[in-house]
Write a protein that holds these residues in place. Structure first.
Motif, mmCIF file in Angstrom:
data_model
loop_
_atom_site.group_PDB
_atom_site.id
_atom_site.type_symbol
_atom_site.label_atom_id
_atom_site.label_comp_id
_atom_site.label_asym_id
_atom_site.label_seq_id
_atom_site.Cartn_x
_atom_site.Cartn_y
_atom_site.Cartn_z
ATOM 1 N N ARG A 154 -6.377 -2.416 -4.829
ATOM 2 C CA ARG A 154 -6.089 -1.738 -3.554
ATOM 3 C C ARG A 154 -5.682 -0.279 -3.777
ATOM 4 O O ARG A 154 -6.028 0.598 -2.972
ATOM 5 C CB ARG A 154 -5.002 -2.483 -2.792
ATOM 6 C CG ARG A 154 -5.450 -3.828 -2.261
ATOM 7 C CD ARG A 154 -4.396 -4.448 -1.366
ATOM 8 N NE ARG A 154 -4.224 -3.710 -0.113
ATOM 9 C CZ ARG A 154 -4.933 -3.934 1.000
ATOM 10 N NH1 ARG A 154 -5.877 -4.865 1.026
ATOM 11 N NH2 ARG A 154 -4.687 -3.239 2.087
ATOM 12 N N SER B 296 -8.783 -6.850 1.358
ATOM 13 C CA SER B 296 -9.183 -6.108 0.162
ATOM 14 C C SER B 296 -10.692 -6.077 -0.031
ATOM 15 O O SER B 296 -11.272 -5.019 -0.291
ATOM 16 C CB SER B 296 -8.500 -6.692 -1.074
ATOM 17 O OG SER B 296 -7.093 -6.578 -0.972
ATOM 18 N N ASP C 219 0.827 -1.212 0.000
ATOM 19 C CA ASP C 219 0.000 0.000 0.000
ATOM 20 C C ASP C 219 0.858 1.258 0.000
ATOM 21 O O ASP C 219 0.528 2.245 -0.673
ATOM 22 C CB ASP C 219 -0.930 -0.008 1.210
ATOM 23 C CG ASP C 219 -2.002 -1.086 1.124
ATOM 24 O OD1 ASP C 219 -2.269 -1.580 0.011
ATOM 25 O OD2 ASP C 219 -2.557 -1.435 2.181
#
Length: 260
Positions: free
Chosen positions: A133, A164, A99
């Motif tokens: 994501r 997710s 991320d």
């Protein structure tokens, strides 16, 4: 339009992330796209896909997704050994690092002098999951995912327990999901689960299923379907054109989609 490419190192919390940047050679300002590489990193097919997108008026950054696990510039072979390494890395890397990498790539684009600040993402297979994501970042307006793996199983990243699907409601832009019905990695029940969750979360999305195998987009290997890839790529360009806008080029012109 013609394209130039360059190599940059983007700062992340886990070290520099080697990335390839493709952009129109003509002066102007263009929307930005993050094109996540597959488990083999920035292969020839990834580079060609990035060049095609850039030729249509986008600044495209393709980061090495395993930058903290492999030396900069590493490209894994399209063979069993390469797949084994890539799949092992896929579940060795922390989800927080995936991320953070996405955020760093997006911030790179936002700060690029030729970027309009309108951002999108795209990828296939496990990287399609990374694009999914990335779409959870509110400044991502459009995301294209080809046969995104592991979303239905929640098995991406260290511990193989990603969130997710639970976080699907964080997606504020528009999604395009394209699936191959003959793809064993995302069977029918997995696709049904993803579709149901997107509906439940109120995500704005398009859903396309075609008669294709896993990796039908990749122009190397026996599963490549050029006609199908070109057809589906037009859906991608429509999404990005509508949601991100075209580039403001002093050179003008747009290229036809070739094999990518």
């Amino acid at each position: 339009m013609t394209v130039i490419d360059e190599t940059v190192d983007i700062r992340t919390p886990t070290g520099p992330m080697r990335s390839s940047v493709f952009r129109p050679a003509a002066g102007g300002r263009y929307p930005g796209l993050v094109l996540f590489s597959e488990i083999f990193q920035i292969t020839g097919p990834i580079r060609r896909t990035a060049a095609v997108l850039a030729s249509h008026g986008y600044i495209v950054v393709a980061p090495e997704i395993y930058h903290e696990l492999e030396p900069a510039g590493t490209v894994l072979a399209y063979d069993q050994a390469g797949a084994d390494i890539g799949n092992a890395h896929k579940v060795a890397k922390e989800m927080a690092s995936y991320d953070a990498d996405a955020r760093a790539a997006l911030d790179f684009l936002k700060s690029h002098g030729e970027c309009t600040g309108r951002l999108g993402a795209a990828a296939s297979a496990s990287a399609g999951h990374l694009a999914f994501r990335a779409a959870m970042n509110r400044d991502v307006l459009a995301t294209a995912c080809f046969y995104a793996t592991d979303i239905h199983k929640g098995s991406l990243g260290k511990g193989m327990n990603d969130d997710s699907l639970a976080r699907a409601g964080d997606i504020g832009g528009e999604l395009l999901h394209i699936w191959g019905r003959q793809d064993p990695h995302v069977p029918l029940d997995g696709r049904v689960r993803i579709h149901a969750r997107l509906e439940e979360a109120g995500v704005k999305f398009q859903w396309i299923e075609v008669n294709g195998q896993h990796a039908f987009l990749r122009d190397e290997g026996p599963r490549y379907d050029a006609a199908l890839a070109n057809l589906c790529f037009r859906f991608v360009l429509e999404l990005f054109g509508r949601r991100l806008g075209g580039g403001d080029s002093t050179g003008g012109g747009s290229a036809n989609i070739g094999n990518h």
